[in-house]
Scaffold this motif. Sequence first.
Motif, PDB file in Angstrom:
ATOM      1  N   GLY A  16      20.991  35.041   4.739  1.00  0.00           N
ATOM      2  CA  GLY A  16      21.613  36.118   5.497  1.00  0.00           C
ATOM      3  C   GLY A  16      21.507  35.890   6.996  1.00  0.00           C
ATOM      4  O   GLY A  16      22.257  36.469   7.782  1.00  0.00           O
ATOM      5  N   GLY A  73      25.654  34.174   4.585  1.00  0.00           N
ATOM      6  CA  GLY A  73      25.215  35.383   3.858  1.00  0.00           C
ATOM      7  C   GLY A  73      25.733  36.641   4.535  1.00  0.00           C
ATOM      8  O   GLY A  73      26.096  37.619   3.875  1.00  0.00           O
ATOM      9  N   ASP A  82      27.966  39.600   3.050  1.00  0.00           N
ATOM     10  CA  ASP A  82      27.544  41.007   3.140  1.00  0.00           C
ATOM     11  C   ASP A  82      28.566  41.868   3.876  1.00  0.00           C
ATOM     12  O   ASP A  82      28.910  42.967   3.428  1.00  0.00           O
ATOM     13  CB  ASP A  82      26.179  41.112   3.831  1.00  0.00           C
ATOM     14  N   GLY A 106      26.462  39.408  -1.409  1.00  0.00           N
ATOM     15  CA  GLY A 106      26.531  38.113  -2.092  1.00  0.00           C
ATOM     16  C   GLY A 106      26.559  38.230  -3.607  1.00  0.00           C
ATOM     17  O   GLY A 106      27.491  37.744  -4.262  1.00  0.00           O
ATOM     18  N   ASP A 116      29.784  37.375  -5.944  1.00  0.00           N
ATOM     19  CA  ASP A 116      29.557  36.300  -6.926  1.00  0.00           C
ATOM     20  C   ASP A 116      29.979  36.768  -8.331  1.00  0.00           C
ATOM     21  O   ASP A 116      30.711  36.078  -9.047  1.00  0.00           O
ATOM     22  CB  ASP A 116      28.054  35.951  -6.889  1.00  0.00           C
ATOM     23  N   GLY A 161      18.822  32.504   0.310  1.00  0.00           N
ATOM     24  CA  GLY A 161      19.406  33.533  -0.562  1.00  0.00           C
ATOM     25  C   GLY A 161      20.755  33.162  -1.143  1.00  0.00           C
ATOM     26  O   GLY A 161      21.024  33.396  -2.326  1.00  0.00           O
ATOM     27  N   ASN A 169      24.112  31.591  -5.321  1.00  0.00           N
ATOM     28  CA  ASN A 169      25.536  31.770  -5.662  1.00  0.00           C
ATOM     29  C   ASN A 169      25.981  30.789  -6.750  1.00  0.00           C
ATOM     30  O   ASN A 169      25.862  29.568  -6.589  1.00  0.00           O
ATOM     31  CB  ASN A 169      26.383  31.596  -4.397  1.00  0.00           C
TER      32      ASN A 169
HETATM   33  O1  KG4 Z   1      17.280  34.262   2.119  1.00  0.00           O
HETATM   34  P1  KG4 Z   1      17.602  35.697   1.944  1.00  0.00           P
HETATM   35  O2  KG4 Z   1      16.989  36.434   0.781  1.00  0.00           O
HETATM   36  O3  KG4 Z   1      17.237  36.530   3.210  1.00  0.00           O
HETATM   37  C1  KG4 Z   1      17.381  36.077   4.491  1.00  0.00           C
HETATM   38  O4  KG4 Z   1      18.497  36.207   5.024  1.00  0.00           O
HETATM   39  O5  KG4 Z   1      16.381  35.537   4.999  1.00  0.00           O
HETATM   40  O6  KG4 Z   1      19.189  35.797   1.876  1.00  0.00           O
HETATM   41  C2  KG4 Z   1      19.840  37.017   1.711  1.00  0.00           C
HETATM   42  C3  KG4 Z   1      21.316  36.717   1.645  1.00  0.00           C
HETATM   43  C4  KG4 Z   1      22.175  37.963   1.676  1.00  0.00           C
HETATM   44  O7  KG4 Z   1      23.185  37.762   2.637  1.00  0.00           O
HETATM   45  C5  KG4 Z   1      22.761  38.017   0.270  1.00  0.00           C
HETATM   46  O8  KG4 Z   1      24.035  38.617   0.212  1.00  0.00           O
HETATM   47  C6  KG4 Z   1      22.827  36.556  -0.080  1.00  0.00           C
HETATM   48  O9  KG4 Z   1      21.628  36.010   0.438  1.00  0.00           O
HETATM   49  N1  KG4 Z   1      22.899  36.328  -1.525  1.00  0.00           N
HETATM   50  C7  KG4 Z   1      23.972  35.758  -2.114  1.00  0.00           C
HETATM   51  C8  KG4 Z   1      23.721  35.762  -3.511  1.00  0.00           C
HETATM   52  N2  KG4 Z   1      22.482  36.323  -3.709  1.00  0.00           N
HETATM   53  C9  KG4 Z   1      21.993  36.656  -2.476  1.00  0.00           C
HETATM   54  N3  KG4 Z   1      25.104  35.272  -1.600  1.00  0.00           N
HETATM   55  C10 KG4 Z   1      26.013  34.778  -2.444  1.00  0.00           C
HETATM   56  N4  KG4 Z   1      25.848  34.770  -3.788  1.00  0.00           N
HETATM   57  C11 KG4 Z   1      24.722  35.238  -4.366  1.00  0.00           C
HETATM   58  N5  KG4 Z   1      24.575  35.201  -5.692  1.00  0.00           N
END
Ligand code: KG4
Length: 340
Positions: free
Chosen positions: A142, A168, A172, A185, A189, A276, A280
């Motif tokens: 994100g 991310g 979002d 996300g 997905d 994160g 996907n």
């Molecule tokens: O690494 P993370 O948990 O937190 C930080 O940003 O540090 O990443 C969160 C991001 C969010 O933008 C969320 O929408 C995305 O990861 N995310 C995904 C999926 N699961 C989480 N994006 C696309 N597809 C997914 N399945």
Amino acid sequence: MADIILGIESSCDDTSAAVLRDGWLLSNVLASQEVHKAYGGVIPELASRAHQLNIVPVVSEAVSRAGIALSDITAIAFTRGPGLLGSLLVGTSFAKALSLSLGCPLVEVNHLQGHILAGFVKQYDKPNEVPSFPYLCLLVSGGNSQIVKVNSPLEFEILGQTIDDAVGEAFDKCSKLMGLGYPGGPVIDRLARQGDASRFSFAKPHVPGLDYSFSGVKTSLLYFVRDEMAKDPSFLENNKEDLCASFQKTLIDILMDKLIKAAKQTGIRDIAIGGGVSANSGLRERVVREGEKRGWRTFLPELKFTTDNAAMIAIAGYYHYLNGERSGLDVAPVSRAAEL
Ligand code: KG4
């Protein structure tokens, strides 16, 4: 004697603690915060309050599940940043207090290095295959979109990164725009799996080198939906699967174009993903497919290691600990990666 590392992660909205023995996972406990869902995004003040409530039970549970006593801990690794300052402050203060009371060393960890090294956590029931150094890691979350050349567990070179939004963030923000909820996300997905990815196309950026840009594709979706809704108010409802599939494909195309370029430029064929967005399903399939085509060895993190977790902090901290690095009790959290 074994090195037992307690990892503590509190950079955003997950409170997590994990215990590793010589790099082997003994426990990994996570308390996610549901409170933010109602607001469509993480509210920093609520996040730090929830960390305060969660940190003691989460650490106790991690220690108890690991079957160790607090006095067995060799060192405490904690996330110093980047992240939300109020959230980081809870984990940092707790880690400092515990290290002082136990008389054990404190090791600060860069959260992003944790994501990159998550695959190095050894698990008793898993094959534990890891890339050889140097390898490339596509770090997508994100807050970040980077291609990192990982020379060793302690040496990282950023080859390319986003010049505006993180991927991310694009997921979002566009989910919010389409009224699909937060975090975007996972929702996009899920809907994308039922849609036709070739139905719509969105503008792709032209950024030199290995850098990324995701703000233009977000704007492209925004204007497209606005124009179509003006013609047909039910457009979004009737086309959300195809919109999600097409939008997701555009983001994956952008990510993969630069990753392929980086692999060609460096000649590196061990390719990992982390963060994160590495959860996907479309990105995971595409990395594997490109890998088969191009003779890469690909490394996808287990889904439980794609979200924020303390096991990845503990493994990154373990390498720093072995390297003799220690933090003083005057260490303060930092919100930005550049400050680390
Ligand atoms: O690494 P993370 O948990 O937190 C930080 O940003 O540090 O990443 C969160 C991001 C969010 O933008 C969320 O929408 C995305 O990861 N995310 C995904 C999926 N699961 C989480 N994006 C696309 N597809 C997914 N399945």
